[in-house]
Design a protein around this motif. Structure first.
Motif, short mmCIF file in Angstrom:
data_model
loop_
_atom_site.label_atom_id
_atom_site.label_comp_id
_atom_site.label_asym_id
_atom_site.label_seq_id
_atom_site.Cartn_x
_atom_site.Cartn_y
_atom_site.Cartn_z
N PRO A 1 -53.36 25.85 -60.07
CA PRO A 1 -52.52 25.72 -61.27
C PRO A 1 -51.57 26.91 -61.43
O PRO A 1 -52.00 28.06 -61.31
CB PRO A 1 -53.53 25.67 -62.41
N ASP A 2 -50.28 26.61 -61.67
CA ASP A 2 -49.23 27.61 -61.71
C ASP A 2 -48.95 28.02 -63.15
O ASP A 2 -48.31 27.28 -63.91
CB ASP A 2 -47.96 27.03 -61.06
N LEU A 3 -49.42 29.20 -63.54
CA LEU A 3 -49.28 29.66 -64.92
C LEU A 3 -47.82 29.80 -65.32
O LEU A 3 -47.43 29.41 -66.42
CB LEU A 3 -50.01 30.99 -65.11
N VAL A 4 -47.00 30.39 -64.44
CA VAL A 4 -45.58 30.61 -64.76
C VAL A 4 -44.89 29.28 -65.05
O VAL A 4 -44.17 29.13 -66.04
CB VAL A 4 -44.87 31.35 -63.62
N LEU A 5 -45.09 28.31 -64.16
CA LEU A 5 -44.47 27.00 -64.34
C LEU A 5 -44.92 26.35 -65.64
O LEU A 5 -44.10 25.84 -66.42
CB LEU A 5 -44.86 26.10 -63.16
N ARG A 6 -46.20 26.38 -65.92
CA ARG A 6 -46.74 25.71 -67.10
C ARG A 6 -46.31 26.40 -68.39
O ARG A 6 -45.99 25.75 -69.38
CB ARG A 6 -48.26 25.62 -67.00
N ALA B 1 -44.60 18.33 -65.82
CA ALA B 1 -44.49 19.46 -64.89
C ALA B 1 -45.77 19.63 -64.09
O ALA B 1 -45.73 19.92 -62.88
CB ALA B 1 -44.17 20.75 -65.66
N ILE B 2 -46.92 19.42 -64.73
CA ILE B 2 -48.20 19.54 -64.04
C ILE B 2 -48.32 18.45 -62.97
O ILE B 2 -48.81 18.71 -61.86
CB ILE B 2 -49.36 19.48 -65.04
N GLU B 3 -47.89 17.24 -63.28
CA GLU B 3 -47.92 16.16 -62.30
C GLU B 3 -47.02 16.48 -61.11
O GLU B 3 -47.41 16.26 -59.95
CB GLU B 3 -47.49 14.84 -62.95
N LEU B 4 -45.84 17.01 -61.37
CA LEU B 4 -44.93 17.37 -60.28
C LEU B 4 -45.46 18.56 -59.49
O LEU B 4 -45.28 18.64 -58.27
CB LEU B 4 -43.54 17.68 -60.85
N GLU B 5 -46.11 19.49 -60.18
CA GLU B 5 -46.72 20.64 -59.51
C GLU B 5 -47.70 20.18 -58.44
O GLU B 5 -47.74 20.72 -57.33
CB GLU B 5 -47.45 21.49 -60.56
N ARG C 1 -39.71 26.14 -58.80
CA ARG C 1 -40.20 25.89 -60.16
C ARG C 1 -39.09 25.28 -61.02
O ARG C 1 -39.34 24.41 -61.86
CB ARG C 1 -40.69 27.19 -60.79
N LEU C 2 -37.85 25.75 -60.81
CA LEU C 2 -36.73 25.20 -61.58
C LEU C 2 -36.53 23.72 -61.26
O LEU C 2 -36.21 22.93 -62.15
CB LEU C 2 -35.46 26.00 -61.30
N HIS C 3 -36.70 23.36 -60.00
CA HIS C 3 -36.63 21.94 -59.63
C HIS C 3 -37.61 21.12 -60.49
O HIS C 3 -37.27 20.06 -61.01
CB HIS C 3 -37.00 21.73 -58.16
N ILE C 4 -38.84 21.63 -60.62
CA ILE C 4 -39.88 20.91 -61.36
C ILE C 4 -39.56 20.86 -62.85
O ILE C 4 -39.65 19.80 -63.49
CB ILE C 4 -41.25 21.55 -61.11
N ILE C 5 -39.21 22.01 -63.43
CA ILE C 5 -38.91 22.07 -64.86
C ILE C 5 -37.77 21.12 -65.20
O ILE C 5 -37.81 20.38 -66.19
CB ILE C 5 -38.52 23.51 -65.28
#
Length: 474
Positions: free
Chosen positions: A284-289, A271-275, A377-381
């Motif tokens: 850095p996106d806290l919610v996503l991570r 997810a971090i790589e896609l972010e 974010r859902l796309h990434i997750i």
């Protein structure tokens, strides 16, 4: 760290900067000591950008304020009781703190604040040796009583003195060790790890807010996985985020389910790589991570072994969303963060139905509607959740999601589904039906929204026709 010589040169350049040189000259003229301490010195050795200028001095808070006022554009009395004065000098914000020699009562984290008169004693009370170095100014003498340079060279985290005493004084330092493991890429010394394991329950005396802040800092590092592993291995996670060690489910001998703990850490990394590759996500996106880390926390409580030894986790998405909400509330995260993370956990499985059969345009619209502001974010997750080693399966899922994103884009361009709303708003509904604000208006809105999701835009005339027919049937 390239070399000690390079680090000394970096420190020299820092000392030559106008705000530092101005401050050093002023304190020397007044007869007080001044030293650049902690993070700035460490980062200069590591070749990292120095973003904070922290100083220590034997001057009292009142003297500090008196000294900096004539040479600064602004001053802040941000912690006089703790000896800290902040100022802005030549556009740079600096913090100057009186030497400290605090003591702790052993029952709470709150220190008995005692001002000291020795730089050596001040450095002794700091968390790790790499943060217990100082550069005396204007003399430019490096002070390193706890072999911080040696630890930087070996990329090791140790404490000044016995780790049991350091962590006993401030248990949050154990979580800081986990953060620095990820942030700096260092390894914690065996003695320090043993002390963390022994004293892990002490973290309970630290305020929830400080724990949450440290957890946030850890998740925002470039690679939080090493720090999370340390929290789990030492038992600290059992106290601050117990849902993560709970993911270490027993993997059956026939491998009917993957290691959920390792899978979750892999999803976080992916997810971090896609972010980083998505311009629309500001990292850095806290919610996503946080959502990536917690997305499967519903699995332990929903795990069942079916006939043939097949392991299932039915409804772990819904259960996980509830658990995430409860945990983040306990950690006192803000409402928006809690709601967003829980929504992503709840929706993270939704896409996998797409590979089982073609979705209608209505289903695509509902996917977008349900994701709302969390769509990107859902796309990434969803993409990060694919950790299979089966290349053919991974490619199939990737191609399927490419197709879904393309359909979302196409429908959005044609219909504007980025914000799915009925063709008529509340004011129009009330005017057409001749009613006042009431539950009927809400029901009519929902009816039109369902039409919008099923059929796309209808236009005002057709929407009014459908609304009147629906109303007459009621």
């Amino acid at each position: 760290m390239e070399s000690v010589a390079d680090a000394i040169e970096s420190l020299g350049n820092l000392a030559d900067s106008k705000p530092v040189a101005t401050l050093a000259a002023r304190f020397a003229a007044e007869g007080f000591e001044l030293a650049l301490v902690g993070g700035p010195v460490r980062d200069a050795f590591l070749g990292r950008a120095v973003t904070d200028l922290d100083f220590a001095t034997n001057a009292s808070p009142d003297d500090i304020m008196r000294i900096v006022t004539p040479i600064s554009e602004a001053q802040w009395d941000i912690g006089r009781d703790f000896g800290t004065i902040a100022a802005r000098i030549d556009g740079e914000t600096v913090e100057i703190t009186t030497y400290r020699a605090d003591s702790y009562d052993g029952e709470t984290r709150k220190p008995v604040v005692v001002f000291g008169d020795s730089l050596q004693k001040d450095l002794e009370r700091r968390d790790f040796s790499v943060n217990a170095m100082a550069l005396r100014l204007p003399e430019r003498v490096l002070v390193d009583p706890w072999n911080g340079v040696a630890d930087l060279l070996s990329k090791t985290l140790t404490t000044p003195g016995a780790p049991e005493l350091s962590f006993g004084d401030d248990p949050l330092r154990m979580m800081r060790a986990a953060r620095f493991t990820s942030q700096l890429g260092f390894t914690v010394s065996p003695d320090t790890v043993r002390a963390m394991t022994k004293l892990a329950p002490r973290i309970d005396i630290v305020s929830v807010e400080r724990v949450s802040d440290e957890l946030t800092k850890l998740l925002k590092t470039d690679d939080p996985v090493a720090g999370i592993r340390l929290l789990v291995e030492t038992g600290l996670a059992e106290h601050v985020l117990p849902e993560i060690p709970a993911l270490k489910l027993e993997v059956d001998e026939h491998a009917h389910h993957k290691d959920v703990y390792e899978h979750s850490l892999t999803v976080l990394r992916q997810a971090i790589e896609l972010e980083k590759s998505r311009p629309s996500i500001e990292g850095p996106d806290l919610v996503l991570r946080m959502a990536a880390l917690l997305h499967d926390i519903g699995k332990p409580s929903t795990r069942k072994i079916e006939r043939g030894g097949v392991v299932t986790f039915h409804h772990h998405d819904v259960v996980g969303a509830k658990l995430a909400t409860k945990r983040l509330r306990t950690l006192r995260f803000d409402k928006e963060t809690i709601t967003s993370v829980a929504r992503l956990v709840e929706l993270h499985l939704r896409f996998f139905g797409y590979t089982e059969g073609a979705w209608t345009d209505s289903a695509v619209r509902r996917y977008v509607r349900d994701a709302g502001a969390q769509l990107e974010r859902l796309h990434i997750i969803t993409r990060a959740d694919v950790t299979t080693r089966n290349v053919r399966k991974a490619d199939r899922l990737s191609f399927a999601y490419d197709d879904l994103e393309a359909r979302i884009t196409a429908i959005a361009e044609a219909e504007g589904i980025a914000a799915v709303r009925p063709d008529l708003d509340g004011e129009q509904i009330m005017a057409i039906l001749g009613i006042k604000p009431s539950r009927d208006v809400g029901d009519a809105y929902k009816f039109l929204l369902e039409l919008r999701l099923d059929e796309g835009p209808l236009g005002d005339e057709e929407a009014e026709k459908r609304l009147r027919a629906w109303w007459s049937e009621r």
